[in-house]
Write a protein that holds these residues in place. Structure first.
Motif, PDB file in Angstrom:
ATOM      1  N   GLN A  73       0.844  -1.193   0.000  1.00  0.00           N
ATOM      2  CA  GLN A  73       0.000   0.000   0.000  1.00  0.00           C
ATOM      3  C   GLN A  73       0.880   1.244   0.000  1.00  0.00           C
ATOM      4  OE1 GLN A  73      -3.378   0.075   2.732  1.00  0.00           O
ATOM      5  NE2 GLN A  73      -2.949  -2.034   3.335  1.00  0.00           N
ATOM      6  N   VAL A  74       0.428   2.280  -0.701  1.00  0.00           N
ATOM      7  CA  VAL A  74       1.095   3.578  -0.661  1.00  0.00           C
ATOM      8  C   VAL A  74       0.044   4.599  -0.252  1.00  0.00           C
ATOM      9  CG1 VAL A  74       2.476   5.263  -1.913  1.00  0.00           C
ATOM     10  CG2 VAL A  74       2.656   2.839  -2.505  1.00  0.00           C
ATOM     11  N   GLN A  75       0.298   5.305   0.850  1.00  0.00           N
ATOM     12  CA  GLN A  75      -0.701   6.207   1.408  1.00  0.00           C
ATOM     13  C   GLN A  75      -0.238   7.669   1.290  1.00  0.00           C
ATOM     14  OE1 GLN A  75      -3.613   5.111   2.199  1.00  0.00           O
ATOM     15  NE2 GLN A  75      -3.302   2.912   2.349  1.00  0.00           N
ATOM     16  N   GLY A  76       0.216   8.280   2.380  1.00  0.00           N
ATOM     17  CA  GLY A  76       0.558   9.695   2.351  1.00  0.00           C
ATOM     18  C   GLY A  76       1.825   9.994   1.574  1.00  0.00           C
ATOM     19  N   LEU A  77       1.876  11.178   0.941  1.00  0.00           N
ATOM     20  CA  LEU A  77       3.038  11.650   0.190  1.00  0.00           C
ATOM     21  C   LEU A  77       3.461  13.019   0.709  1.00  0.00           C
ATOM     22  CD1 LEU A  77       1.877  10.860  -3.480  1.00  0.00           C
ATOM     23  CD2 LEU A  77       3.455   9.498  -2.092  1.00  0.00           C
ATOM     24  N   GLN A  78       4.762  13.288   0.675  1.00  0.00           N
ATOM     25  CA  GLN A  78       5.291  14.614   1.010  1.00  0.00           C
ATOM     26  C   GLN A  78       6.487  14.915   0.124  1.00  0.00           C
ATOM     27  OE1 GLN A  78       4.875  17.351   3.219  1.00  0.00           O
ATOM     28  NE2 GLN A  78       2.798  16.592   3.428  1.00  0.00           N
ATOM     29  N   ILE A  79       6.538  16.133  -0.428  1.00  0.00           N
ATOM     30  CA  ILE A  79       7.706  16.591  -1.180  1.00  0.00           C
ATOM     31  C   ILE A  79       8.619  17.366  -0.234  1.00  0.00           C
ATOM     32  CG2 ILE A  79       8.483  18.091  -3.050  1.00  0.00           C
ATOM     33  CD1 ILE A  79       5.972  17.368  -4.575  1.00  0.00           C
ATOM     34  N   LEU A  80       9.893  17.029  -0.240  1.00  0.00           N
ATOM     35  CA  LEU A  80      10.859  17.701   0.619  1.00  0.00           C
ATOM     36  C   LEU A  80      11.398  18.945  -0.078  1.00  0.00           C
ATOM     37  CD1 LEU A  80      10.851  14.588   1.563  1.00  0.00           C
ATOM     38  CD2 LEU A  80      13.024  15.176   2.644  1.00  0.00           C
ATOM     39  N   PRO A  81      11.875  19.926   0.699  1.00  0.00           N
ATOM     40  CA  PRO A  81      12.454  21.134   0.095  1.00  0.00           C
ATOM     41  C   PRO A  81      13.657  20.788  -0.781  1.00  0.00           C
ATOM     42  CG  PRO A  81      12.084  21.439   2.450  1.00  0.00           C
ATOM     43  CD  PRO A  81      11.880  19.994   2.173  1.00  0.00           C
ATOM     44  N   ASP A  82      13.886  21.598  -1.814  1.00  0.00           N
ATOM     45  CA  ASP A  82      15.015  21.363  -2.706  1.00  0.00           C
ATOM     46  C   ASP A  82      16.346  21.589  -1.996  1.00  0.00           C
ATOM     47  OD1 ASP A  82      13.383  20.740  -4.782  1.00  0.00           O
ATOM     48  OD2 ASP A  82      13.665  22.607  -5.892  1.00  0.00           O
ATOM     49  N   THR A  83      17.337  20.806  -2.385  1.00  0.00           N
ATOM     50  CA  THR A  83      18.699  21.015  -1.923  1.00  0.00           C
ATOM     51  C   THR A  83      19.423  21.960  -2.881  1.00  0.00           C
ATOM     52  OG1 THR A  83      19.387  19.034  -3.122  1.00  0.00           O
ATOM     53  CG2 THR A  83      18.809  18.770  -0.797  1.00  0.00           C
ATOM     54  N   LEU A  84      20.725  22.161  -2.654  1.00  0.00           N
ATOM     55  CA  LEU A  84      21.488  23.167  -3.384  1.00  0.00           C
ATOM     56  C   LEU A  84      21.471  22.948  -4.892  1.00  0.00           C
ATOM     57  CD1 LEU A  84      23.300  25.648  -3.027  1.00  0.00           C
ATOM     58  CD2 LEU A  84      25.259  24.107  -2.829  1.00  0.00           C
ATOM     59  N   GLY A 130       8.798  11.678   0.079  1.00  0.00           N
ATOM     60  CA  GLY A 130       8.572  10.638   1.066  1.00  0.00           C
ATOM     61  C   GLY A 130       7.202  10.031   0.869  1.00  0.00           C
ATOM     62  N   ALA A 131       7.108   8.713   1.047  1.00  0.00           N
ATOM     63  CA  ALA A 131       5.833   8.013   0.882  1.00  0.00           C
ATOM     64  C   ALA A 131       5.607   7.078   2.058  1.00  0.00           C
ATOM     65  CB  ALA A 131       5.817   7.212  -0.425  1.00  0.00           C
ATOM     66  N   ALA A 132       4.440   7.173   2.679  1.00  0.00           N
ATOM     67  CA  ALA A 132       4.065   6.257   3.758  1.00  0.00           C
ATOM     68  C   ALA A 132       3.570   4.961   3.137  1.00  0.00           C
ATOM     69  CB  ALA A 132       2.984   6.888   4.624  1.00  0.00           C
ATOM     70  N   VAL A 133       4.172   3.832   3.536  1.00  0.00           N
ATOM     71  CA  VAL A 133       3.861   2.560   2.885  1.00  0.00           C
ATOM     72  C   VAL A 133       3.358   1.512   3.887  1.00  0.00           C
ATOM     73  CG1 VAL A 133       5.271   2.909   0.835  1.00  0.00           C
ATOM     74  CG2 VAL A 133       6.364   2.030   2.895  1.00  0.00           C
ATOM     75  N   GLU A 134       2.503   1.961   4.808  1.00  0.00           N
ATOM     76  CA  GLU A 134       1.775   1.084   5.739  1.00  0.00           C
ATOM     77  C   GLU A 134       2.676   0.103   6.496  1.00  0.00           C
ATOM     78  OE1 GLU A 134      -1.310   0.676   6.904  1.00  0.00           O
ATOM     79  OE2 GLU A 134      -2.538   2.018   5.692  1.00  0.00           O
ATOM     80  N   PRO A 157      -3.960  -5.622  11.375  1.00  0.00           N
ATOM     81  CA  PRO A 157      -3.400  -6.311  10.206  1.00  0.00           C
ATOM     82  C   PRO A 157      -2.442  -5.462   9.395  1.00  0.00           C
ATOM     83  CG  PRO A 157      -5.697  -5.709   9.841  1.00  0.00           C
ATOM     84  CD  PRO A 157      -5.408  -5.453  11.274  1.00  0.00           C
ATOM     85  N   ASN A 158      -2.582  -4.135   9.435  1.00  0.00           N
ATOM     86  CA  ASN A 158      -1.702  -3.268   8.655  1.00  0.00           C
ATOM     87  C   ASN A 158      -0.651  -2.577   9.516  1.00  0.00           C
ATOM     88  OD1 ASN A 158      -2.915  -3.762   6.132  1.00  0.00           O
ATOM     89  ND2 ASN A 158      -4.558  -2.331   6.611  1.00  0.00           N
ATOM     90  N   ALA A 159      -0.405  -3.124  10.707  1.00  0.00           N
ATOM     91  CA  ALA A 159       0.575  -2.507  11.609  1.00  0.00           C
ATOM     92  C   ALA A 159       1.948  -2.446  10.941  1.00  0.00           C
ATOM     93  CB  ALA A 159       0.636  -3.313  12.903  1.00  0.00           C
ATOM     94  N   PRO A 160       2.704  -1.357  11.218  1.00  0.00           N
ATOM     95  CA  PRO A 160       2.372  -0.259  12.119  1.00  0.00           C
ATOM     96  C   PRO A 160       1.405   0.764  11.536  1.00  0.00           C
ATOM     97  CG  PRO A 160       4.484   0.152  11.124  1.00  0.00           C
ATOM     98  CD  PRO A 160       4.059  -1.208  10.649  1.00  0.00           C
ATOM     99  N   GLY A 161       0.947   0.546  10.326  1.00  0.00           N
ATOM    100  CA  GLY A 161      -0.026   1.472   9.749  1.00  0.00           C
ATOM    101  C   GLY A 161       0.572   2.835   9.450  1.00  0.00           C
ATOM    102  N   THR A 162       1.785   2.845   8.894  1.00  0.00           N
ATOM    103  CA  THR A 162       2.430   4.113   8.552  1.00  0.00           C
ATOM    104  C   THR A 162       1.607   4.776   7.453  1.00  0.00           C
ATOM    105  OG1 THR A 162       4.563   3.148   9.116  1.00  0.00           O
ATOM    106  CG2 THR A 162       4.577   5.204   7.861  1.00  0.00           C
ATOM    107  N   PHE A 163       1.001   5.903   7.788  1.00  0.00           N
ATOM    108  CA  PHE A 163      -0.085   6.425   6.976  1.00  0.00           C
ATOM    109  C   PHE A 163       0.191   7.804   6.387  1.00  0.00           C
ATOM    110  CE2 PHE A 163      -4.368   8.262   6.417  1.00  0.00           C
ATOM    111  CZ  PHE A 163      -4.903   7.279   5.598  1.00  0.00           C
ATOM    112  N   ASN A 214       2.318   6.666  12.594  1.00  0.00           N
ATOM    113  CA  ASN A 214       2.064   5.223  12.599  1.00  0.00           C
ATOM    114  C   ASN A 214       0.730   4.985  13.295  1.00  0.00           C
ATOM    115  OD1 ASN A 214       4.687   4.561  11.461  1.00  0.00           O
ATOM    116  ND2 ASN A 214       5.516   5.163  13.445  1.00  0.00           N
ATOM    117  N   GLU A 215      -0.290   4.790  12.503  1.00  0.00           N
ATOM    118  CA  GLU A 215      -1.650   4.743  13.030  1.00  0.00           C
ATOM    119  C   GLU A 215      -1.803   3.701  14.128  1.00  0.00           C
ATOM    120  OE1 GLU A 215      -6.133   5.120  11.147  1.00  0.00           O
ATOM    121  OE2 GLU A 215      -4.511   4.349   9.929  1.00  0.00           O
ATOM    122  N   TYR A 216      -1.136   2.551  13.961  1.00  0.00           N
ATOM    123  CA  TYR A 216      -1.236   1.470  14.946  1.00  0.00           C
ATOM    124  C   TYR A 216       0.134   1.130  15.528  1.00  0.00           C
ATOM    125  CZ  TYR A 216      -5.349   1.038  11.974  1.00  0.00           C
ATOM    126  OH  TYR A 216      -6.467   1.311  11.225  1.00  0.00           O
ATOM    127  N   GLY A 217       1.036   2.088  15.561  1.00  0.00           N
ATOM    128  CA  GLY A 217       2.392   1.820  16.021  1.00  0.00           C
ATOM    129  C   GLY A 217       2.452   1.392  17.477  1.00  0.00           C
TER     130      GLY A 217
END
Length: 516
Positions: free
Chosen positions: A109-120, A129-133, A166-172, A193-196
């Motif tokens: 599963q692929v859930q939450g996404l975040q774009i990190l700030p640009d480097t030099l 970054g992607a949360a993958v349950e 069942p989806n622990a740790p549930g990184t969401f 971690n929803e169920y961490g």
């Protein structure tokens, strides 16, 4: 957000110049007697099918739209799908390689996404970054979005929860520290971690739900290096007495982390820096007070209880203290936050936050609620001031709200009303647009194609007017627990899949509010 123009044109009752800055709006009001504040908002909605269930959406510097994908059938693959607005929201990647996929074993599963700030020397090859349950969080650099090619993939596992999840740790979801004045400031990601599993130092009555603290390391080109991983001291945070963390948001200035837990224990005592109280109401907000709605008993959205379900809580952590490994000392405040709070969005000036309470009205679980809080009051050293921090509450415009996004100079709030536990016969599935300047104004409602569409994550395009909504869709649940079947149970039809999609809602100012 668009740059304000220096001069305000004439404004007529039938048209409103939507890019004006607040000062220009005030001048226009004096000169022409009408401003954007007098107008309504019109919206037009279009949907584009995705290659699976879509949970979250982000936008790159080059305006590509990335949507997380979880398979709805054995023929589909987990990953990230690219939609390109300049190509009519088509996928630019070639056939056979039309998803960003991961090498990390076990990703389902692929859930939450975040774009990190640009480097030099990032050169628009953005770090994501992607949360993958069950597998924690995956970091990667988008090397070429024309071919869905990535590099420097780095997986950071999270501590598992009890076997009952069942989806622990549930990184969401995850939140990342913002761009710093220099390129040499340490970077961190905070992982919900929803169920961490809670640390061994937690109270014996603590329930699952943690926040992993990750030290992010990249080279000057934005590639993730082997130093990326959990911090050494106190790598997990938790909220005492609370459970299930579905929402986490970084403040715009990077100082605070906003966290919501869906439920907290009313029969245990939790201590804050201001005193002690029941874990589900640690600052003892009187139910009969003006802010008392956040501490009332709830009806569970599944209908399993008789109105005695404990409400959830909102917490604020000090990001610097957490990043330094100070653990629970980073927790600044926890307050009651309504029935099943699941998402938080902050104004750019950091003065207000809005919370989506999916459990909704304590008297009507089919009606979602949005709460507004004053951040300075939440951070006060006075318990009475903290208990007065809830400054507004209004219906979400639908059932079981999840995603939130402020747009159009933060005068409007888009709400993804998921109606996720519907049996197909009740509730309202939609994206509602609320006027947060005038909360009593009826919302503009963009109806979903299906009651099972399950709108979830929302992002705002660079024009500050176009909403991008990830619709999760529906997969038949043979056990019917929770009661999701993808067709009304009385219809006599066989269960079917309601596919995920990207919903694009284009808004504009109008003399009449509507959504097509």
């Amino acid at each position: 957000m668009q740059t304000a123009k220096s001069r305000a044109p004439a404004v007529s009752p039938s048209y409103c110049w939507r890019t004006a800055a607040p000062k220009a709006l005030a001048i226009a009001q004096l000169l022409f007697g009408s401003t954007c504040a007098d107008a309504g908002i019109a919206a037009k909605s279009t949907s584009y099918p995705s290659k699976g269930a879509s949970a979250d959406v982000v936008i790159t510097d080059r305006n590509d739209v990335l949507v997380s994908i979880t398979p709805q059938s054995d023929e589909q693959t987990p990953g990230v799908q690219v939609f390109r607005p300049s190509m009519g929201f088509r996928n630019p990647c070639p056939s056979g390689k039309d998803l960003i996929t991961f090498k990390t074993p076990g990703v389902k599963q692929v859930q939450g996404l975040q774009i990190l700030p640009d480097t030099l020397l990032q050169l628009r090859r953005q770090s994501i970054g992607a949360a993958v349950e069950t597998e924690g969080v995956n970091f990667f650099r988008a090397l070429d979005l024309n071919t869905c090619t990535i590099d420097s993939e780095k997986n950071v596992p999270q501590a598992p929860a009890t076997a009952s999840a069942p989806n622990a740790p549930g990184t969401f979801l995850l939140a990342v520290t913002p761009r710093s004045p220099t390129f040499f400031t340490p970077e961190f990601a905070f992982v919900a971690n929803e169920y961490g599993a809670f640390p061994a130092t937690a109270p014996s009555f603590q329930l699952p739900g943690t926040i992993g603290v990750v030290r992010v390391r990249r080279d000057i080109y934005g590639r993730f290096t082997q130093g990326t991983g959990l911090i050494h001291d106190n790598p997990y945070l938790y909220v005492p007495g609370a459970q299930t963390i579905p929402g986490i948001t970084m403040s715009h200035n990077g100082k605070y982390l906003y966290v919501v837990d869906e439920g907290a224990q009313p029969n245990q005592t939790c201590t804050t820096r201001l005193g002690s109280g029941p874990c589900n109401n640690p600052t003892n907000i009187p139910p009969a007070s003006a802010a008392g709605r956040v501490s009332e008993k709830c009806k569970n959205e599944f209908g399993w209880t008789d109105g005695n379900w404990p409400h959830g809580v909102l917490s604020i952590f000090d990001v610097r203290q957490a990043a330094m490994g100070k653990g629970q000392a980073a927790l600044l405040i926890t307050v009651a936050a309504g029935c099943s709070p699941v998402r938080v969005v902050e104004s750019r000036d950091g003065e207000k936050i809005w919370v989506a309470a999916r459990g909704g009205d304590p008297d009507d679980p089919t009606s979602g609620q949005i709460y507004a809080f004053d951040v300075s009051k939440l951070l006060s050293d006075s318990e009475s001031t903290v208990n007065a921090a809830m400054i507004g509450v209004w219906p979400s415009g639908g059932t079981q709200p999840v995603g939130l996004a402020l747009f159009d100079h933060e005068q409007y709030l888009a709400v993804a009303n998921s109606n996720r536990y519907s049996r197909g016969e009740t509730g309202q599935t939609n994206v509602a647009i609320l006027d947060v300047r005038h909360p009593s104004t009826p919302p503009v409602v963009c109806k979903s194609k299906s009651i099972f569409d399950f709108p979830r994550g929302i992002a705002v395009a660079k024009d500050d007017a176009t909403l991008l909504v990830a619709n999760y869709g529906c997969k038949p649940n043979p056990s019917n627990d929770p009661p999701i079947s993808c067709v009304p149970p009385t219809s006599g039809l066989a269960p079917t899949i309601v596919g995920g999609s990207l919903q694009v809602i284009r808004t504009s100012r109008s003399s009449q509010s509507s959504c097509q």
